[in-house]
Design an enzyme around this catalytic site. Sequence first.
Site, PDB file in Angstrom:
ATOM      1  N   GLU A  36       0.849  -1.193   0.000  1.00 25.82           N
ATOM      2  CA  GLU A  36       0.000   0.000   0.000  1.00 25.82           C
ATOM      3  C   GLU A  36       0.881   1.238   0.000  1.00 25.82           C
ATOM      4  OE1 GLU A  36      -3.256   1.078  -0.221  1.00 25.82           O
ATOM      5  OE2 GLU A  36      -2.346   3.051   0.087  1.00 25.82           O
ATOM      6  N   TYR A 230     -28.125   8.408   3.928  1.00 29.10           N
ATOM      7  CA  TYR A 230     -28.503   7.322   4.848  1.00 29.10           C
ATOM      8  C   TYR A 230     -27.709   7.494   6.138  1.00 29.10           C
ATOM      9  CZ  TYR A 230     -24.354   5.330   2.467  1.00 29.10           C
ATOM     10  OH  TYR A 230     -23.107   5.137   1.912  1.00 29.10           O
TER      11      TYR A 230
HETATM   12  C1  LIG Z   1     -19.244   9.061  -3.844  1.00 34.28           C
HETATM   13  C2  LIG Z   1     -19.013   7.579  -3.913  1.00 34.28           C
HETATM   14  C3  LIG Z   1     -19.872   6.720  -3.242  1.00 34.28           C
HETATM   15  C4  LIG Z   1     -19.700   5.338  -3.338  1.00 34.28           C
HETATM   16  N1  LIG Z   1     -20.553   4.504  -2.666  1.00 34.28           N
HETATM   17  C5  LIG Z   1     -20.401   3.160  -2.770  1.00 34.28           C
HETATM   18  C6  LIG Z   1     -21.282   2.271  -2.069  1.00 34.28           C
HETATM   19  O1  LIG Z   1     -22.156   2.708  -1.306  1.00 34.28           O
HETATM   20  N2  LIG Z   1     -21.100   0.937  -2.228  1.00 34.28           N
HETATM   21  C7  LIG Z   1     -20.124   0.422  -3.051  1.00 34.28           C
HETATM   22  O2  LIG Z   1     -20.029  -0.807  -3.169  1.00 34.28           O
HETATM   23  N3  LIG Z   1     -19.266   1.240  -3.707  1.00 34.28           N
HETATM   24  C8  LIG Z   1     -19.381   2.584  -3.588  1.00 34.28           C
HETATM   25  N4  LIG Z   1     -18.499   3.419  -4.229  1.00 34.28           N
HETATM   26  C9  LIG Z   1     -17.401   2.839  -5.025  1.00 34.28           C
HETATM   27  C10 LIG Z   1     -16.237   2.416  -4.152  1.00 34.28           C
HETATM   28  O3  LIG Z   1     -15.848   3.463  -3.290  1.00 34.28           O
HETATM   29  C11 LIG Z   1     -15.040   1.986  -4.983  1.00 34.28           C
HETATM   30  O4  LIG Z   1     -15.468   1.220  -6.067  1.00 34.28           O
HETATM   31  C12 LIG Z   1     -14.089   1.146  -4.139  1.00 34.28           C
HETATM   32  O5  LIG Z   1     -13.644   1.879  -3.025  1.00 34.28           O
HETATM   33  C13 LIG Z   1     -12.907   0.682  -4.983  1.00 34.28           C
HETATM   34  O6  LIG Z   1     -12.081  -0.124  -4.183  1.00 34.28           O
HETATM   35  P1  LIG Z   1     -10.646  -0.568  -4.706  1.00 34.28           P
HETATM   36  O7  LIG Z   1     -10.038  -1.326  -3.580  1.00 34.28           O
HETATM   37  O8  LIG Z   1     -10.761  -1.196  -6.045  1.00 34.28           O
HETATM   38  O9  LIG Z   1      -9.862   0.802  -4.946  1.00 34.28           O
HETATM   39  P2  LIG Z   1      -9.456   1.937  -3.893  1.00 34.28           P
HETATM   40  O10 LIG Z   1     -10.418   2.023  -2.793  1.00 34.28           O
HETATM   41  O11 LIG Z   1      -9.200   3.161  -4.697  1.00 34.28           O
HETATM   42  O12 LIG Z   1      -8.102   1.413  -3.269  1.00 34.28           O
HETATM   43  C14 LIG Z   1      -6.886   1.436  -3.992  1.00 34.28           C
HETATM   44  C15 LIG Z   1      -5.742   1.423  -3.017  1.00 34.28           C
HETATM   45  O13 LIG Z   1      -4.536   1.277  -3.742  1.00 34.28           O
HETATM   46  C16 LIG Z   1      -3.582   2.179  -3.259  1.00 34.28           C
HETATM   47  N5  LIG Z   1      -2.652   2.464  -4.356  1.00 34.28           N
HETATM   48  C17 LIG Z   1      -2.882   3.184  -5.475  1.00 34.28           C
HETATM   49  N6  LIG Z   1      -1.793   3.182  -6.282  1.00 34.28           N
HETATM   50  C18 LIG Z   1      -0.853   2.436  -5.644  1.00 34.28           C
HETATM   51  C19 LIG Z   1       0.472   2.072  -5.971  1.00 34.28           C
HETATM   52  N7  LIG Z   1       1.058   2.469  -7.117  1.00 34.28           N
HETATM   53  N8  LIG Z   1       1.156   1.293  -5.093  1.00 34.28           N
HETATM   54  C20 LIG Z   1       0.583   0.873  -3.921  1.00 34.28           C
HETATM   55  N9  LIG Z   1      -0.668   1.224  -3.559  1.00 34.28           N
HETATM   56  C21 LIG Z   1      -1.388   1.973  -4.423  1.00 34.28           C
HETATM   57  C22 LIG Z   1      -4.399   3.393  -2.812  1.00 34.28           C
HETATM   58  O14 LIG Z   1      -3.697   4.192  -1.885  1.00 34.28           O
HETATM   59  C23 LIG Z   1      -5.616   2.708  -2.212  1.00 34.28           C
HETATM   60  O15 LIG Z   1      -5.440   2.390  -0.847  1.00 34.28           O
HETATM   61  C24 LIG Z   1     -18.653   4.807  -4.133  1.00 34.28           C
HETATM   62  C25 LIG Z   1     -17.774   5.675  -4.801  1.00 34.28           C
HETATM   63  C26 LIG Z   1     -17.949   7.057  -4.689  1.00 34.28           C
HETATM   64  C27 LIG Z   1     -17.008   7.958  -5.414  1.00 34.28           C
END
Ligand SMILES: Cc1cc2nc3c(=O)[nH]c(=O)nc-3n(C[C@H](O)[C@H](O)[C@H](O)COP(=O)(O)OP(=O)(O)OC[C@H]3O[C@@H](n4cnc5c(N)ncnc54)[C@H](O)[C@@H]3O)c2cc1C
Length: 422
Positions: A36, A230
């Site tokens: 991370e 909510y």
């Molecule tokens: C306003 C809003 C409301 C939402 N509400 C919902 C909801 O109610 N329910 C739902 O299911 N989804 C919801 N979503 C979608 C959801 O937030 C995302 O789809 C989800 O958080 C994506 O998870 P992820 O682990 O794929 O990516 P991320 O949460 O973006 O995690 C990526 C991680 O990788 C790390 N990282 C990035 N680049 C590197 C690198 N080069 N090297 C090492 N680490 C790195 C980052 O620091 C981060 O910790 C919402 C999104 C938004 C914008």
Amino acid sequence: MAPSQSYEVTVVGGGLGGLTAALALRHRGIRVTVLEQAGRLGEVGAGIQTAPNASRVLLSLGLRHQLEAIHTEPQDQVRRRWKDGRIVALTSLGDHCKDTYNAPYWHYHRADLHRVIMDGCTDPDGPGPAVRLLTDSKVVGLDRTDPRRPTAVTEDGACHPADALIGADGVRSRVRDLMGAEDTLVFSGEMAYRALIPGDLIAADPATRWLVDRYQSTIWYGPDRHLVHYMIRGGQYLNVVACVPCTDDVAERWSAPAAPGELAAAFPGWDDRVPAMLSKAKDDVSRFALYYRRRDPVWMDGNVALLGDACHAMLPYQAQGASQAMEDAAVLAEELGAVTASGIEGALRRYVNRRATHAGMVQDASLRNKTFYHYPDGPLQEERDARLRSFEGESDVSYDWLWSGSPLATPDLGAFSYPFAR
Ligand SMILES: Cc1cc2nc3c(=O)[nH]c(=O)nc-3n(C[C@H](O)[C@H](O)[C@H](O)COP(=O)(O)OP(=O)(O)OC[C@H]3O[C@@H](n4cnc5c(N)ncnc54)[C@H](O)[C@@H]3O)c2cc1C
């Protein structure tokens, strides 16, 4: 007792997707290291909804008691009209979801949900090998000299070889670029205000008291914009997501704080309940530009694969981005858990085959909601409202399809089964 696997996996990114994948792989006996970039693992201060398709995955990872301690359960999903607050459609959640989908529809503070999954990863008494979590580890390179041992290279020059590498590094995925996948990033032209409003302010005002009398998941539809809210943490906060056309400064910077009063001012002429609620948001209101990825079935190359927003970032117009990432995690763990090191590429291919069409349909449906949610008053809006009244869903995919989730080969819900003792 989890089976023990002889190979290891690196997950890049410790967000909700990456950590759920790490925990699911741990349950299959696989050694996992999470890299991370941040100095501390955590999530933004905002709420999140997990519909039954995601709750089922989390419960199957043995998190039932931990989730029961942090969740808030909405009883209904309510759709309202912007001008007068009239209810357009109402879908039962609460027991209806548990009884129909054998999994709940729950709300959380993101930080609480993230912590529960992270604790599951590191718990010394959990099944399989504890996950190694490395912070301050930004991946900047990928060495595939030995294609069976993809090696993540971090900013400090450290090399992290493993048998498989999973890019769960979010919408601006570096692993995706390093893997050579197409640039599919699209700016939606919209942004989201996010705010947590203290629940005691909401409860104290007769104009907003209704929000704590019955917990609901509410969407207001209006021309060019919509509003979602909510309660979370048992009423400690009202979580607000307000989607509006994006300003130039936010589009450029991706996120920026909002000026005081800006959120309420973004909804002029809306039903009185809206300003009564939004004017209580004082500090810490942020604006996030909404980007998504074009649907693209290429999620892997050799022993490197993508997961979550890195491959299917979608607009949050069905609250499914993290939920789809959790489905990815469950399927990935099933496939990797069933092979030895020589079978990894085939397992990753089966993972993509089982998930890409499904997640792509959710991506497309979320994108179509950008138009569907925002019709100006008139014939299209009336047609939409009539459809919402008679359809269990909010786009052209039904809740029945969405909440049933990707079929799992081994939907082992462990200690969890419904009905709960309630
Ligand atoms: C306003 C809003 C409301 C939402 N509400 C919902 C909801 O109610 N329910 C739902 O299911 N989804 C919801 N979503 C979608 C959801 O937030 C995302 O789809 C989800 O958080 C994506 O998870 P992820 O682990 O794929 O990516 P991320 O949460 O973006 O995690 C990526 C991680 O990788 C790390 N990282 C990035 N680049 C590197 C690198 N080069 N090297 C090492 N680490 C790195 C980052 O620091 C981060 O910790 C919402 C999104 C938004 C914008």
